[in-house]
Write an enzyme that holds these catalytic residues in place. Structure first.
Site, PDB file in Angstrom:
ATOM      1  N   THR A  56       7.762   3.403  -5.917  1.00  0.00           N
ATOM      2  CA  THR A  56       7.432   4.754  -5.086  1.00  0.00           C
ATOM      3  C   THR A  56       6.938   5.716  -5.654  1.00  0.00           C
ATOM      4  OG1 THR A  56       8.815   6.102  -3.272  1.00  0.00           O
ATOM      5  CG2 THR A  56      10.158   5.450  -5.456  1.00  0.00           C
ATOM      6  N   LYS A 110       2.536   4.444  -7.264  1.00  0.00           N
ATOM      7  CA  LYS A 110       2.186   3.235  -6.476  1.00  0.00           C
ATOM      8  C   LYS A 110       0.310   2.858  -7.014  1.00  0.00           C
ATOM      9  CE  LYS A 110       4.534   3.945  -2.337  1.00  0.00           C
ATOM     10  NZ  LYS A 110       4.518   3.953  -0.705  1.00  0.00           N
ATOM     11  N   GLU A 152      -4.719  -8.849  -0.399  1.00  0.00           N
ATOM     12  CA  GLU A 152      -5.864  -8.131   0.211  1.00  0.00           C
ATOM     13  C   GLU A 152      -5.594  -6.849   0.650  1.00  0.00           C
ATOM     14  OE1 GLU A 152      -8.625 -10.031  -0.204  1.00  0.00           O
ATOM     15  OE2 GLU A 152      -9.800  -8.357   0.560  1.00  0.00           O
ATOM     16  N   ASP A 171       3.855  -1.217   2.954  1.00  0.00           N
ATOM     17  CA  ASP A 171       3.950  -0.060   4.115  1.00  0.00           C
ATOM     18  C   ASP A 171       3.507  -0.322   5.268  1.00  0.00           C
ATOM     19  OD1 ASP A 171       5.521   1.471   2.006  1.00  0.00           O
ATOM     20  OD2 ASP A 171       3.699   2.249   1.034  1.00  0.00           O
ATOM     21  N   GLY A 173      -4.287  12.910   8.928  1.00  0.00           N
ATOM     22  CA  GLY A 173      -4.265  12.885   7.457  1.00  0.00           C
ATOM     23  C   GLY A 173      -4.835  11.774   6.786  1.00  0.00           C
ATOM     24  N   ASN A 206      -8.461  15.073   9.751  1.00  0.00           N
ATOM     25  CA  ASN A 206      -7.967  15.448   8.363  1.00  0.00           C
ATOM     26  C   ASN A 206      -8.438  17.041   8.200  1.00  0.00           C
ATOM     27  OD1 ASN A 206      -6.196  15.120   6.066  1.00  0.00           O
ATOM     28  ND2 ASN A 206      -8.100  15.260   4.670  1.00  0.00           N
ATOM     29  N   THR A 224      -9.467  18.483   5.618  1.00  0.00           N
ATOM     30  CA  THR A 224     -10.469  18.428   4.751  1.00  0.00           C
ATOM     31  C   THR A 224     -11.186  17.309   5.193  1.00  0.00           C
ATOM     32  OG1 THR A 224      -9.047  18.984   2.957  1.00  0.00           O
ATOM     33  CG2 THR A 224     -11.526  18.312   2.442  1.00  0.00           C
ATOM     34  N   ARG A 279     -12.762  14.322   3.181  1.00  0.00           N
ATOM     35  CA  ARG A 279     -11.808  13.288   2.550  1.00  0.00           C
ATOM     36  C   ARG A 279     -11.711  12.333   3.574  1.00  0.00           C
ATOM     37  NH1 ARG A 279      -5.785  14.513   0.449  1.00  0.00           N
ATOM     38  NH2 ARG A 279      -5.745  12.544  -0.775  1.00  0.00           N
ATOM     39  N   MET A 283       5.393   9.503  10.290  1.00  0.00           N
ATOM     40  CA  MET A 283       5.618   8.539   9.106  1.00  0.00           C
ATOM     41  C   MET A 283       6.827   9.234   8.305  1.00  0.00           C
ATOM     42  SD  MET A 283       2.407   6.902   7.256  1.00  0.00           S
ATOM     43  CE  MET A 283       1.083   6.115   8.054  1.00  0.00           C
ATOM     44  N   GLY A 314       9.910   8.218  10.515  1.00  0.00           N
ATOM     45  CA  GLY A 314       9.476   7.077   9.911  1.00  0.00           C
ATOM     46  C   GLY A 314      10.441   6.070   9.256  1.00  0.00           C
TER      47      GLY A 314
HETATM   48  P1  ATR Z   1      -0.162  10.773   0.671  1.00  0.00           P
HETATM   49  O1  ATR Z   1      -0.383   9.691  -0.389  1.00  0.00           O
HETATM   50  O2  ATR Z   1       1.342  11.088   1.364  1.00  0.00           O
HETATM   51  O3  ATR Z   1      -1.275  10.717   2.017  1.00  0.00           O
HETATM   52  P2  ATR Z   1      -1.842  12.805  -0.283  1.00  0.00           P
HETATM   53  O4  ATR Z   1      -2.828  11.821  -0.719  1.00  0.00           O
HETATM   54  O5  ATR Z   1      -1.542  14.058  -0.974  1.00  0.00           O
HETATM   55  O6  ATR Z   1      -0.372  12.233  -0.018  1.00  0.00           O
HETATM   56  O7  ATR Z   1      -2.184  13.442   1.301  1.00  0.00           O
HETATM   57  C1  ATR Z   1      -1.553  14.312   1.987  1.00  0.00           C
HETATM   58  C2  ATR Z   1      -2.446  14.561   3.240  1.00  0.00           C
HETATM   59  O8  ATR Z   1      -1.610  15.411   3.839  1.00  0.00           O
HETATM   60  C3  ATR Z   1      -4.003  14.794   3.193  1.00  0.00           C
HETATM   61  O9  ATR Z   1      -4.509  14.340   4.368  1.00  0.00           O
HETATM   62  C4  ATR Z   1      -3.460  16.419   3.535  1.00  0.00           C
HETATM   63  O10 ATR Z   1      -4.845  16.960   3.837  1.00  0.00           O
HETATM   64  P3  ATR Z   1      -6.067  17.546   2.851  1.00  0.00           P
HETATM   65  O11 ATR Z   1      -6.908  16.208   2.360  1.00  0.00           O
HETATM   66  O12 ATR Z   1      -6.707  18.428   3.616  1.00  0.00           O
HETATM   67  O13 ATR Z   1      -5.505  18.017   1.707  1.00  0.00           O
HETATM   68  C5  ATR Z   1      -2.673  16.612   4.390  1.00  0.00           C
HETATM   69  N1  ATR Z   1      -1.783  17.684   4.452  1.00  0.00           N
HETATM   70  C6  ATR Z   1      -1.158  18.106   3.711  1.00  0.00           C
HETATM   71  N2  ATR Z   1      -0.615  19.503   3.880  1.00  0.00           N
HETATM   72  C7  ATR Z   1      -0.981  19.757   5.121  1.00  0.00           C
HETATM   73  C8  ATR Z   1      -0.882  20.779   5.833  1.00  0.00           C
HETATM   74  N3  ATR Z   1      -0.066  21.946   5.636  1.00  0.00           N
HETATM   75  N4  ATR Z   1      -1.444  20.815   6.862  1.00  0.00           N
HETATM   76  C9  ATR Z   1      -2.614  19.854   7.348  1.00  0.00           C
HETATM   77  N5  ATR Z   1      -2.575  18.780   6.382  1.00  0.00           N
HETATM   78  C10 ATR Z   1      -2.123  18.586   5.451  1.00  0.00           C
END
Ligand code: ATR
Length: 266
Positions: A62, A66, A78, A102, A126, A150, A152, A155, A214, A236
Site C-alpha cells: 500500500t 506501489k 498485463e 485495485d 482525477g 483533471n 491539471t 496530466r 474511491m 470505496g
Molecule cells: P493517487 O495515487 O491517489 O491518484 P496522486 O497521483 O497524487 O494520487 O493524484 C491525486 C489526484 O487527485 C490528481 O488527479 C490531483 O489533481 P492534479 O493532477 O491537478 O494535482 C487530484 N487532486 C488532489 N487534490 C485535489 C483537489 N483539491 N481538487 C481537485 N483535484 C485534486
C-alpha cells in the site's frame, strides 16, 4: 508452519487487509496468518526480500510503495504493467511476481451493486495513480468510453496518451475539472480531494446516473452532492474488499464472494 502473508506500507496501522484476509480464510476453511509490516521509507526492498526469504507466501503493498513494488518485480501481469503500480506480490520459481488488483476490485464492487458497466460512458475525476490503476480493468469489463477530468488538464492528456495502446477497444477523452459537463452513466471520484477535505463542485451541466467515491471512511462532498441529486452512490469500501478478494484468489486459487463481506463492521 502456517502460511504467512502481510501488507506493507508507511503508515500501516490503518490497514484493514489483515482482518479481511482472515475473514476470507475463515469462511473458506483456510489456515493463514496475515500481519501488518511497517517499512521505513527507504527500507521497502529490504523488507520485501526478508519477508520472502523467511518463507512468506504473499504480500499486499500500500501507500507509498506501489510504484517501488512495480519496479522490483521480475514478472508482471498485463494490468500491473498498465497501472505501473503493484499491490500484490508472490514468489514463483524464485521469481518475484506482481499484480495490481485495485481495478478488478472496483469492477467487482460495481458489479456487486448491479450497476451497469457494459457499453457505458464513464467519467473519472482525477488523473493520478488511482485513475491509472482502474482504466484497463474497466475497459476489459466492457466500458465503451472513459473521460478523464483533471484539475491539471495536461496530466489527463498525458495519461490518455500513455494508455492509448493498452486500452484500444475503448475511447479515452479528457476534460478540465472546472468545466465538467455532459451525460455519463457513472462518475468515479479518483481524486484525493476528499482526503484533504477539499470540496469538488459537480455543476448542473454534468449529468450522471451513478456515483462511486474511491475513498473510504472520509466525509466526501462528492458523495453529498450525488445524494442531493438522488443518484445511487457509494464510498470505496466495496473496492477495498474487492481488491483483497482478488489478491486472495491469486494466492489461494479460490475466490471468496464479495457480497458475503460488504458489511463494514465484519
Ligand atoms: P493517487 O495515487 O491517489 O491518484 P496522486 O497521483 O497524487 O494520487 O493524484 C491525486 C489526484 O487527485 C490528481 O488527479 C490531483 O489533481 P492534479 O493532477 O491537478 O494535482 C487530484 N487532486 C488532489 N487534490 C485535489 C483537489 N483539491 N481538487 C481537485 N483535484 C485534486
Amino acid at each position: 508452519m502456517t502460511k504467512q502473508f502481510a501488507v506493507i506500507g508507511n503508515p500501516i496501522e490503518q490497514s484493514r487487509s489483515p482482518e479481511l484476509h482472515h475473514a476470507f480464510a475463515e469462511k473458506l476453511g483456510i489456515t493463514l496468518h496475515y500481519s501488518k509490516r511497517l517499512a521505513a521509507l527507504d527500507g521497502f526492498e529490504a523488507s520485501v526480500r526478508n519477508f520472502f526469504e523467511d518463507g512468506g507466501v504473499g504480500m499486499n503493498v500500500t501507500v507509498p510503495f506501489k510504484e517501488q513494488a512495480f519496479a522490483l518485480c521480475d514478472v508482471l501481469t498485463e494490468r500491473a504493467k498498465t497501472a505501473k503500480a503493484v499491490n500484490t506480490l508472490w514468489m514463483q520459481n524464485g521469481a518475484l511476481h506482481g499484480d495490481n488488483t485495485d481495478g478488478q476490485g472496483l469492477v467487482d464492487a460495481i458489479r456487486a451493486l448491479d450497476w451497469p458497466l457494459e457499453k457505458t460512458r464513464i467519467l473519472i475525476l482525477g488523473a493520478g495513480g488511482a485513475t491509472r490503476g482502474v482504466i484497463y480493468p474497466l475497459v476489459q469489463a466492457g466500458v465503451k468510453e472513459i473521460t478523464i477530468a483533471n484539475r491539471t488538464l495536461e496530466r489527463a492528456v498525458q495519461l490518455v496518451e500513455d494508455l492509448h495502446d493498452a486500452v484500444a477497444p475503448a475511447q479515452l477523452n479528457v476534460m478540465a475539472l472546472d468545466q465538467l459537463a455532459g451525460d455519463f452513466d457513472l462518475v468515479i471520484n479518483a481524486t484525493s480531494a476528499s482526503l484533504s477535505g477539499d470540496a469538488l463542485q459537480l455543476p448542473a451541466a454534468l449529468r450522471f446516473n451513478y456515483a462511486y467515491e474511491m475513498a473510504y471512511g472520509k466525509a466526501s462532498s462528492f458523495l453529498e452532492q450525488a445524494e442531493q441529486r438522488g443518484v445511487p452512490s457509494t464510498d470505496g469500501f466495496g473496492m477495498l474488499v474487492g481488491q483483497a478478494i482478488e489478491a486472495f484468489s491469486i494466492w489461494h486459487g479460490v475466490k471468496p464472494q464479495l457480497k458475503d463481506f460488504l458489511s463494514k463492521s465484519s
